[in-house]
Design a protein around this motif. Structure first.
Motif, PDB file in Angstrom:
ATOM      1  N   SER A  42       2.440   8.339   2.471  1.00 27.19           N
ATOM      2  CA  SER A  42       2.739   7.722   1.163  1.00 27.19           C
ATOM      3  C   SER A  42       4.184   7.956   0.738  1.00 27.19           C
ATOM      4  O   SER A  42       4.689   7.269  -0.152  1.00 27.19           O
ATOM      5  CB  SER A  42       1.787   8.262   0.089  1.00 27.19           C
ATOM      6  OG  SER A  42       2.122   9.587  -0.281  1.00 27.19           O
ATOM      7  N   GLN A  43       4.856   8.934   1.375  1.00 23.24           N
ATOM      8  CA  GLN A  43       6.240   9.254   1.022  1.00 23.24           C
ATOM      9  C   GLN A  43       7.264   8.498   1.864  1.00 23.24           C
ATOM     10  O   GLN A  43       8.463   8.562   1.601  1.00 23.24           O
ATOM     11  CB  GLN A  43       6.473  10.768   1.179  1.00 23.24           C
ATOM     12  CG  GLN A  43       5.505  11.653   0.402  1.00 23.24           C
ATOM     13  CD  GLN A  43       5.473  11.329  -1.077  1.00 23.24           C
ATOM     14  OE1 GLN A  43       6.507  11.357  -1.738  1.00 23.24           O
ATOM     15  NE2 GLN A  43       4.289  11.013  -1.603  1.00 23.24           N
ATOM     16  N   ILE A  44       6.794   7.774   2.886  1.00 19.09           N
ATOM     17  CA  ILE A  44       7.718   7.060   3.775  1.00 19.09           C
ATOM     18  C   ILE A  44       8.366   5.891   3.034  1.00 19.09           C
ATOM     19  O   ILE A  44       7.687   5.111   2.372  1.00 19.09           O
ATOM     20  CB  ILE A  44       6.981   6.537   5.025  1.00 19.09           C
ATOM     21  CG1 ILE A  44       6.470   7.700   5.889  1.00 19.09           C
ATOM     22  CG2 ILE A  44       7.885   5.637   5.861  1.00 19.09           C
ATOM     23  CD1 ILE A  44       5.636   7.263   7.082  1.00 19.09           C
ATOM     24  N   ASP A  45       9.686   5.808   3.146  1.00 19.18           N
ATOM     25  CA  ASP A  45      10.406   4.645   2.625  1.00 19.18           C
ATOM     26  C   ASP A  45      11.558   4.310   3.564  1.00 19.18           C
ATOM     27  O   ASP A  45      11.692   4.927   4.631  1.00 19.18           O
ATOM     28  CB  ASP A  45      10.902   4.889   1.196  1.00 19.18           C
ATOM     29  CG  ASP A  45      11.804   6.116   1.090  1.00 19.18           C
ATOM     30  OD1 ASP A  45      12.519   6.422   2.069  1.00 19.18           O
ATOM     31  OD2 ASP A  45      11.810   6.766   0.033  1.00 19.18           O
TER      32      ASP A  45
ATOM     33  N   TRP B  27      14.127   8.174   8.894  1.00 17.61           N
ATOM     34  CA  TRP B  27      14.378   7.757  10.277  1.00 17.61           C
ATOM     35  C   TRP B  27      13.100   7.105  10.792  1.00 17.61           C
ATOM     36  O   TRP B  27      11.997   7.594  10.537  1.00 17.61           O
ATOM     37  CB  TRP B  27      14.719   8.948  11.157  1.00 17.61           C
ATOM     38  CG  TRP B  27      16.057   9.555  10.872  1.00 17.61           C
ATOM     39  CD1 TRP B  27      17.092   8.998  10.183  1.00 17.61           C
ATOM     40  CD2 TRP B  27      16.481  10.862  11.287  1.00 17.61           C
ATOM     41  NE1 TRP B  27      18.148   9.861  10.132  1.00 17.61           N
ATOM     42  CE2 TRP B  27      17.810  11.022  10.807  1.00 17.61           C
ATOM     43  CE3 TRP B  27      15.893  11.905  12.000  1.00 17.61           C
ATOM     44  CZ2 TRP B  27      18.547  12.188  11.034  1.00 17.61           C
ATOM     45  CZ3 TRP B  27      16.623  13.055  12.239  1.00 17.61           C
ATOM     46  CH2 TRP B  27      17.941  13.198  11.763  1.00 17.61           C
ATOM     47  N   ILE B  28      13.232   6.035  11.544  1.00 18.78           N
ATOM     48  CA  ILE B  28      12.053   5.362  12.085  1.00 18.78           C
ATOM     49  C   ILE B  28      11.257   6.303  12.984  1.00 18.78           C
ATOM     50  O   ILE B  28      10.028   6.336  12.949  1.00 18.78           O
ATOM     51  CB  ILE B  28      12.460   4.086  12.848  1.00 18.78           C
ATOM     52  CG1 ILE B  28      13.046   3.056  11.878  1.00 18.78           C
ATOM     53  CG2 ILE B  28      11.256   3.487  13.576  1.00 18.78           C
ATOM     54  CD1 ILE B  28      13.525   1.783  12.539  1.00 18.78           C
TER      55      ILE B  28
ATOM     56  N   TYR C 280      -4.291  -4.866  -4.248  1.00 17.72           N
ATOM     57  CA  TYR C 280      -3.920  -4.680  -5.655  1.00 17.72           C
ATOM     58  C   TYR C 280      -2.811  -3.647  -5.855  1.00 17.72           C
ATOM     59  O   TYR C 280      -2.288  -3.534  -6.973  1.00 17.72           O
ATOM     60  CB  TYR C 280      -5.147  -4.229  -6.462  1.00 17.72           C
ATOM     61  CG  TYR C 280      -6.251  -5.256  -6.527  1.00 17.72           C
ATOM     62  CD1 TYR C 280      -6.156  -6.371  -7.360  1.00 17.72           C
ATOM     63  CD2 TYR C 280      -7.390  -5.122  -5.742  1.00 17.72           C
ATOM     64  CE1 TYR C 280      -7.167  -7.327  -7.411  1.00 17.72           C
ATOM     65  CE2 TYR C 280      -8.413  -6.067  -5.788  1.00 17.72           C
ATOM     66  CZ  TYR C 280      -8.293  -7.162  -6.618  1.00 17.72           C
ATOM     67  OH  TYR C 280      -9.297  -8.108  -6.662  1.00 17.72           O
ATOM     68  N   VAL C 281      -2.466  -2.882  -4.816  1.00 20.14           N
ATOM     69  CA  VAL C 281      -1.508  -1.777  -4.994  1.00 20.14           C
ATOM     70  C   VAL C 281      -0.411  -1.837  -3.933  1.00 20.14           C
ATOM     71  O   VAL C 281      -0.475  -2.621  -2.991  1.00 20.14           O
ATOM     72  CB  VAL C 281      -2.228  -0.405  -4.917  1.00 20.14           C
ATOM     73  CG1 VAL C 281      -3.299  -0.286  -5.990  1.00 20.14           C
ATOM     74  CG2 VAL C 281      -2.839  -0.186  -3.523  1.00 20.14           C
ATOM     75  N   SER C 282       0.583  -0.961  -4.094  1.00 26.57           N
ATOM     76  CA  SER C 282       1.665  -0.864  -3.117  1.00 26.57           C
ATOM     77  C   SER C 282       1.192  -0.086  -1.892  1.00 26.57           C
ATOM     78  O   SER C 282       0.133   0.550  -1.913  1.00 26.57           O
ATOM     79  CB  SER C 282       2.869  -0.152  -3.736  1.00 26.57           C
ATOM     80  OG  SER C 282       2.534   1.207  -4.005  1.00 26.57           O
ATOM     81  N   TYR C 283       2.017  -0.105  -0.832  1.00 27.34           N
ATOM     82  CA  TYR C 283       1.663   0.647   0.378  1.00 27.34           C
ATOM     83  C   TYR C 283       1.541   2.141   0.067  1.00 27.34           C
ATOM     84  O   TYR C 283       0.622   2.818   0.535  1.00 27.34           O
ATOM     85  CB  TYR C 283       2.722   0.439   1.460  1.00 27.34           C
ATOM     86  CG  TYR C 283       2.737  -0.952   2.049  1.00 27.34           C
ATOM     87  CD1 TYR C 283       1.588  -1.530   2.556  1.00 27.34           C
ATOM     88  CD2 TYR C 283       3.924  -1.697   2.103  1.00 27.34           C
ATOM     89  CE1 TYR C 283       1.596  -2.806   3.105  1.00 27.34           C
ATOM     90  CE2 TYR C 283       3.950  -2.971   2.649  1.00 27.34           C
ATOM     91  CZ  TYR C 283       2.781  -3.516   3.149  1.00 27.34           C
ATOM     92  OH  TYR C 283       2.786  -4.778   3.688  1.00 27.34           O
TER      93      TYR C 283
END
Length: 491
Positions: free
Chosen positions: A380-383, A387-388, A445-448
């Motif tokens: 849930s913290q990945i943005d 780094w990939i 209904y929500v974000s990733y």
């Protein structure tokens, strides 16, 4: 038979090892057939000039029938034996697969895709077969190998079917690819019937006294069982809604209402059947040695809800998640990066079963579900600032706990009540599909990030529910046809 928790996986002279290999390959073929359309959708879309809504409808139809199918197949396995049911399912899947390959309209594609959802119930059959052949201290690892290696069929299809379609060439290459795997599944169904046996020589195959529902051992458990059936019908109702004009518009509004009425009637009919199965023996009183707690079944159901349910949901959205999170990724690269989640099945499920055999059933399940919750919190913290490579490593670590948790769930299922293993496995398996529907509905209904946090929260709740899971200990008591009692060790 040795009570060691390990065994020689390559000792083909050992009948139980031969049975394990023959059975996981049967499961492999069912998943290969079930998910065969996914890697060929680009060819199918072009051949029929499908809209994006029609493609989405095919994806929904592919899982719609699996929830009730796993319940029905579980009953058939307990009544008829896994040898006959697996063979019959493989041959039937071949016919349906060939029907899909030769479809000449979108309506035919949709019908055969819906019917192929029944093939997804194949997993349940092998749980009973493997449970019959392996002693309690080996059953977790054996079930993990069966589930992990068989589940790889979907990934194998994704890797091979597009190439096979291109080798055949022309506009109909995808048809030949699908037809080929259908023929292979049908032939193996006949082979499986010839070489497989329901039990080791001299062992008894225990069957339920009545069919139509699980036999519970108290009135409280009966009401609990009826309550646990509700989410499965709600999931089917949600799928009908997705096919309505408010979703992908495959069904008219009137047809959607008709589906909901049908589901209500089926729920009432199933409730009546479960009551009939349990009425007499509950009135007479269940002998103490035959009692088991339905709470065990319910906890395993919700544990599979969050493990396999989240896996199905995440595998469906992960390529798009990578594509939209990291700039410059092509769809092909995003798909390859996301495939690591499914690849972990080969190792993770057997490891989860092994942990269960060695470290204790409840302790292992709680550890793995706790790790799953942490894993989804990290995802849930990945943005885009990550780094990939770090995102891929985090994804694979999370997937290990997800799939090892699945292995731990089905290390316990065969130890609850031997003669009803198929039905217990069917219910747990159905809850996995309910989880997928629930989480994918939430995603709309929500974000990733919120989607991953929802799974994390569900896992945290189920972690504490596992505190109430009774560790299978001692013996399962089963009644032989002549009325004598046989004790089966679960340690």
């Amino acid at each position: 038979m040795s009570q060691s928790s390990s065994f020689d996986l390559f000792d083909w002279s050992d009948p139980k090892i031969k049975t394990l290999h023959c059975t996981w390959f049967a499961f492999f073929l069912t998943f290969f057939v079930w998910f065969s359309h996914a890697p060929l959708l680009v060819f199918i879309r072009d051949a029929f000039d499908l809209s994006s809504q029609q493609v989405k409808a095919l994806l929904i139809l592919n899982v719609a029938l699996t929830i009730p199918a796993r319940i029905v197949i579980g009953m058939l396995v307990d009544k008829l034996g896994p040898r006959l049911v697996y063979s019959g399912l493989l041959v039937t899947s071949a016919v349906i697969c060939l029907g899909f390959a030769t479809a000449d309209s979108y309506q035919a594609l949709a019908l055969f895709r819906f019917l192929l959802g029944f093939v997804g119930a194949g997993f349940v059959i092998g749980i009973r077969m493997v449970g019959e052949w392996f002693p309690a201290r080996q059953v977790g690892l054996a079930e993990g190998i069966y589930g992990g290696w068989g589940n790889f069929g979907s990934a194998a299809g994704a890797m091979t079917l597009p190439t096979i379609a291109l080798l055949f060439g022309g506009e109909d290459g995808w048809r030949y690819a699908l037809g080929l795997i259908g023929v292979i599944a049908g032939i193996y169904g006949l082979v499986y019937y010839r070489i497989a046996r329901n039990t080791p020589k001299g062992s008894t195959y225990f069957k339920p006294k009545k069919t139509g529902g699980l036999e519970v051992t108290s009135r409280v458990d009966l009401y609990f069982y009826l309550l646990m059936n509700v989410p499965m019908y709600l999931a089917l109702a949600a799928l009908a809604y997705k096919l309505s004009p408010s979703g992908v518009a495959l069904l008219s509004q009137g047809a959607t209402y008709g589906m909901w009425i049908l589901l209500a009637v089926l729920f009432a009919a199933q409730t009546k059947m479960i009551w009939r199965v349990n009425r007499d023996h509950l009135e007479e009183g269940v002998p103490e040695f035959e009692k088991y707690s339905f709470r065990q079944v319910a906890i395993l159901d919700v544990a599979y809800f969050v493990t396999f349910g989240s896996e199905l949901a995440v595998v469906s959205m992960l390529p798009l998640f990578f594509l939209e999170t990291f700039e410059g990724l092509s769809p092909v690269k995003a798909g390859l990066l996301a495939s690591g989640f499914a690849f972990m099945n080969l190792v993770a499920r057997p490891t989860g079963g092994y942990f269960s055999d060695k470290l204790g059933r409840r302790r292992s399940l709680m550890f793995l579900i706790g790790g799953l919750a942490v894993g989804y919190f990290v995802l849930s913290q990945i943005d885009g600032s990550w780094w990939i490579s770090a995102a891929v490593i985090a994804t694979m670590c999370c997937s290990f706990f997800v799939q090892a948790g699945e292995g731990a769930v089905f290390a316990i299922v065969p130890l609850v009540k031997r003669r009803m293993t198929g039905q217990i496995a069917g219910m747990a398996g159905a809850y996995g599909n309910v989880g997928a529907v629930t989480f994918l509905t939430a995603l709309s209904y929500v974000s990733y990030s919120q989607f991953f946090l929802i799974i994390c929260g569900a896992a945290a709740v189920i972690f504490f529910a596992c505190l109430f899971l009774e560790e299978p200990k001692g013996n399962i008591a089963e009644v032989l046809p002549d009325g004598t009692v046989q004790l089966i060790s679960v340690e």
